[in-house]
Design a protein around this motif. Structure first.
Motif, PDB file in Angstrom:
ATOM      1  N   UNK A  44      41.291  -3.619 -21.875  1.00  0.00           N
ATOM      2  CA  UNK A  44      42.423  -4.005 -22.719  1.00  0.00           C
ATOM      3  C   UNK A  44      42.606  -3.085 -23.926  1.00  0.00           C
ATOM      4  N   UNK A  45      41.734  -2.101 -24.077  1.00  0.00           N
ATOM      5  CA  UNK A  45      41.828  -1.194 -25.220  1.00  0.00           C
ATOM      6  C   UNK A  45      41.463  -1.851 -26.536  1.00  0.00           C
ATOM      7  N   UNK A  46      40.627  -2.893 -26.488  1.00  0.00           N
ATOM      8  CA  UNK A  46      40.243  -3.626 -27.696  1.00  0.00           C
ATOM      9  C   UNK A  46      38.824  -3.297 -28.150  1.00  0.00           C
ATOM     10  N   UNK A  47      38.132  -2.443 -27.415  1.00  0.00           N
ATOM     11  CA  UNK A  47      36.725  -2.192 -27.700  1.00  0.00           C
ATOM     12  C   UNK A  47      36.499  -1.559 -29.066  1.00  0.00           C
ATOM     13  N   UNK A  48      37.488  -0.803 -29.581  1.00  0.00           N
ATOM     14  CA  UNK A  48      37.255  -0.119 -30.861  1.00  0.00           C
ATOM     15  C   UNK A  48      37.229  -1.071 -32.054  1.00  0.00           C
ATOM     16  N   UNK A  49      37.634  -2.310 -31.858  1.00  0.00           N
ATOM     17  CA  UNK A  49      37.642  -3.276 -32.959  1.00  0.00           C
ATOM     18  C   UNK A  49      36.363  -4.120 -33.015  1.00  0.00           C
ATOM     19  N   UNK A  50      35.472  -3.946 -32.045  1.00  0.00           N
ATOM     20  CA  UNK A  50      34.348  -4.887 -31.868  1.00  0.00           C
ATOM     21  C   UNK A  50      33.019  -4.154 -31.939  1.00  0.00           C
ATOM     22  N   UNK A  51      32.051  -4.793 -32.570  1.00  0.00           N
ATOM     23  CA  UNK A  51      30.645  -4.378 -32.491  1.00  0.00           C
ATOM     24  C   UNK A  51      29.857  -5.504 -31.832  1.00  0.00           C
ATOM     25  N   UNK A  52      28.938  -5.132 -30.951  1.00  0.00           N
ATOM     26  CA  UNK A  52      28.068  -6.110 -30.294  1.00  0.00           C
ATOM     27  C   UNK A  52      26.664  -6.045 -30.884  1.00  0.00           C
ATOM     28  N   UNK A  53      26.035  -7.206 -30.977  1.00  0.00           N
ATOM     29  CA  UNK A  53      24.638  -7.316 -31.401  1.00  0.00           C
ATOM     30  C   UNK A  53      23.936  -8.302 -30.483  1.00  0.00           C
ATOM     31  N   UNK A  54      22.646  -8.089 -30.274  1.00  0.00           N
ATOM     32  CA  UNK A  54      21.835  -9.059 -29.530  1.00  0.00           C
ATOM     33  C   UNK A  54      20.756  -9.605 -30.438  1.00  0.00           C
ATOM     34  N   UNK A  55      20.410 -10.893 -30.238  1.00  0.00           N
ATOM     35  CA  UNK A  55      19.363 -11.463 -31.075  1.00  0.00           C
ATOM     36  C   UNK A  55      19.047 -12.886 -30.710  1.00  0.00           C
ATOM     37  N   UNK A  56      18.306 -13.558 -31.603  1.00  0.00           N
ATOM     38  CA  UNK A  56      17.948 -14.964 -31.418  1.00  0.00           C
ATOM     39  C   UNK A  56      18.388 -15.751 -32.641  1.00  0.00           C
ATOM     40  N   UNK A  57      18.566 -17.056 -32.450  1.00  0.00           N
ATOM     41  CA  UNK A  57      18.970 -17.920 -33.544  1.00  0.00           C
ATOM     42  C   UNK A  57      17.722 -18.386 -34.289  1.00  0.00           C
ATOM     43  N   UNK A  58      17.703 -18.174 -35.602  1.00  0.00           N
ATOM     44  CA  UNK A  58      16.525 -18.499 -36.405  1.00  0.00           C
ATOM     45  C   UNK A  58      16.761 -19.656 -37.367  1.00  0.00           C
ATOM     46  N   UNK A  59      17.872 -20.346 -37.284  1.00  0.00           N
ATOM     47  CA  UNK A  59      18.110 -21.467 -38.197  1.00  0.00           C
ATOM     48  C   UNK A  59      19.117 -21.056 -39.268  1.00  0.00           C
ATOM     49  N   UNK A  60      19.338 -21.933 -40.199  1.00  0.00           N
ATOM     50  CA  UNK A  60      18.544 -23.068 -40.643  1.00  0.00           C
ATOM     51  C   UNK A  60      18.700 -24.330 -39.772  1.00  0.00           C
ATOM     52  N   UNK A  61      19.880 -24.591 -39.246  1.00  0.00           N
ATOM     53  CA  UNK A  61      20.060 -25.761 -38.397  1.00  0.00           C
ATOM     54  C   UNK A  61      19.335 -25.561 -37.069  1.00  0.00           C
ATOM     55  N   UNK A  62      18.968 -26.669 -36.433  1.00  0.00           N
ATOM     56  CA  UNK A  62      18.413 -26.589 -35.081  1.00  0.00           C
ATOM     57  C   UNK A  62      19.456 -25.961 -34.152  1.00  0.00           C
ATOM     58  N   UNK A  63      18.983 -25.178 -33.183  1.00  0.00           N
ATOM     59  CA  UNK A  63      19.917 -24.470 -32.306  1.00  0.00           C
ATOM     60  C   UNK A  63      20.841 -25.434 -31.571  1.00  0.00           C
ATOM     61  N   UNK A  64      20.316 -26.581 -31.139  1.00  0.00           N
ATOM     62  CA  UNK A  64      21.166 -27.559 -30.448  1.00  0.00           C
ATOM     63  C   UNK A  64      22.288 -28.048 -31.359  1.00  0.00           C
ATOM     64  N   UNK A  65      21.996 -28.226 -32.638  1.00  0.00           N
ATOM     65  CA  UNK A  65      23.045 -28.649 -33.582  1.00  0.00           C
ATOM     66  C   UNK A  65      24.050 -27.529 -33.799  1.00  0.00           C
ATOM     67  N   UNK A  66      23.570 -26.296 -33.870  1.00  0.00           N
ATOM     68  CA  UNK A  66      24.474 -25.169 -34.056  1.00  0.00           C
ATOM     69  C   UNK A  66      25.396 -24.991 -32.845  1.00  0.00           C
ATOM     70  N   UNK A  67      24.826 -25.131 -31.652  1.00  0.00           N
ATOM     71  CA  UNK A  67      25.618 -25.015 -30.427  1.00  0.00           C
ATOM     72  C   UNK A  67      26.766 -26.013 -30.415  1.00  0.00           C
ATOM     73  N   UNK A  68      26.524 -27.217 -30.915  1.00  0.00           N
ATOM     74  CA  UNK A  68      27.571 -28.244 -30.951  1.00  0.00           C
ATOM     75  C   UNK A  68      28.691 -27.885 -31.921  1.00  0.00           C
ATOM     76  N   UNK A  69      28.435 -26.972 -32.867  1.00  0.00           N
ATOM     77  CA  UNK A  69      29.495 -26.459 -33.745  1.00  0.00           C
ATOM     78  C   UNK A  69      30.212 -25.279 -33.111  1.00  0.00           C
ATOM     79  N   UNK A  70      29.462 -24.458 -32.396  1.00  0.00           N
ATOM     80  CA  UNK A  70      30.029 -23.238 -31.839  1.00  0.00           C
ATOM     81  C   UNK A  70      30.958 -23.506 -30.656  1.00  0.00           C
ATOM     82  N   UNK A  71      30.684 -24.559 -29.882  1.00  0.00           N
ATOM     83  CA  UNK A  71      31.501 -24.900 -28.714  1.00  0.00           C
ATOM     84  C   UNK A  71      31.965 -26.348 -28.783  1.00  0.00           C
ATOM     85  N   UNK A  72      33.101 -26.618 -28.186  1.00  0.00           N
ATOM     86  CA  UNK A  72      33.633 -27.978 -28.084  1.00  0.00           C
ATOM     87  C   UNK A  72      33.012 -28.629 -26.849  1.00  0.00           C
ATOM     88  N   UNK A  73      31.797 -29.148 -26.995  1.00  0.00           N
ATOM     89  CA  UNK A  73      31.065 -29.675 -25.851  1.00  0.00           C
ATOM     90  C   UNK A  73      31.745 -30.885 -25.208  1.00  0.00           C
TER      91      UNK A  73
END
Length: 270
Positions: free
Chosen positions: A153-182
């Motif tokens: 789509x020619x959109x790659x120049x606007x984006x940077x990717x990173x990889x990692x793990x979630x370290x808090x402060x909230x529990x990951x399960x609680x954070x996931x419930x904010x990030x997605x409409x479960x």
């Protein structure tokens, strides 16, 4: 009997047909065959022709002649890449329990704000959740497919990717419930189960597998299912609410796939 009110969009069914069978044909799929195969799931010839025209304009189908000289259509290179990327999600048996996250961080100039909208829409359509404004998150396995999509789509120049793990402060399960409409995702799984769980039970009670019936039920199930792995990012069970319906709907799809796909191929004849 196909309930017209539940009838999927013809364009979607054509893409599903190519994903299931058409891309493995030795040449272009004749228009007459597309009309026959879509008629089996309740789509009339004018709808097939108009939908094929739209898919051609979108660059997904390319007109070509068969070896016998009949008019037909084959997949474009971009469409083949889309289907290959989709295979890894649609036919996956279970997500990894531990894989880390990919972050997509983007910045689009105000003068190109329409691209910002397209970028958000595409990331959401790929199953990303929103961690913060301009910061989208998904399981790490989505990186390659997302890269292909943004480059196309020619959109790659606007984006940077990173990889990692979630370290808090909230529990990951609680954070996931904010990030997605479960709750919304769970509703889509339940809707799939409402349409197809009884179909699987019916086939489990039969010894025969007539090709046309197998083709019809498989194509409709695949058309419903293939969107779900993009709505649902396939998070580890430990991060999801109790009673999550995703595993159940996946089991129904895979049961139908195992029972019906090859028998349906005999009716498709591609």
């Amino acid at each position: 009997m196909i309930n017209v009110s539940d009838q999927p969009a013809p364009r979607s069914l054509i893409v599903t047909l190519y994903g299931a069978y058409g891309r493995f044909a030795p040449g272009p799929v004749p228009v007459a065959e597309l009309i026959r195969l879509l008629a089996a799931v309740g789509v009339d010839a004018p709808s097939v022709r108009s939908s094929v025209s739209r898919l051609k304009r979108r660059g997904l189908l390319v007109p070509a002649r068969t070896a016998q000289g009949a008019a037909g259509y084959e997949l474009s290179a971009d469409a083949r890449q889309l289907l290959e990327d989709g295979d890894r999600r649609i036919y996956a048996t279970a997500p990894p329990e531990e894989e880390g996250w990919v972050l997509a961080v983007f910045s689009v100039p105000e003068s190109e704000r329409q691209k910002r909208h397209v970028l958000r829409s595409r990331l959401a359509g790929l199953g990303f959740g929103t961690a913060a404004p301009g910061v989208w998150i998904a399981p790490a396995r989505f990186h390659e497919e997302t890269r292909h999509t943004l480059e196309r789509l020619g959109l790659d120049r606007y984006v940077d990717f990173f990889r990692g793990e979630h370290l808090g402060f909230a529990a990951t399960a609680d954070a996931v419930a904010r990030w997605w409409d479960l709750p919304r995702i769970a509703e889509e799984h339940e809707a799939f189960l409402d349409r197809h769980e009884e179909v699987l039970r019916g086939w489990e009670g039969r010894a025969d597998t007539p090709p046309e019936e197998a083709y019809r039920d498989y194509l409709l199930a695949l058309d419903s299912w293939r969107h779900l792995p993009y709505t649902d990012p396939g998070l580890p069970a430990a991060l999801l609410p109790e009673g999550w319906p995703g595993a159940r709907s996946a089991a129904v799809f895979h049961g139908l796939h195992t029972r019906l796909r090859d028998a349906g191929a005999a009716f498709a004849g591609l």
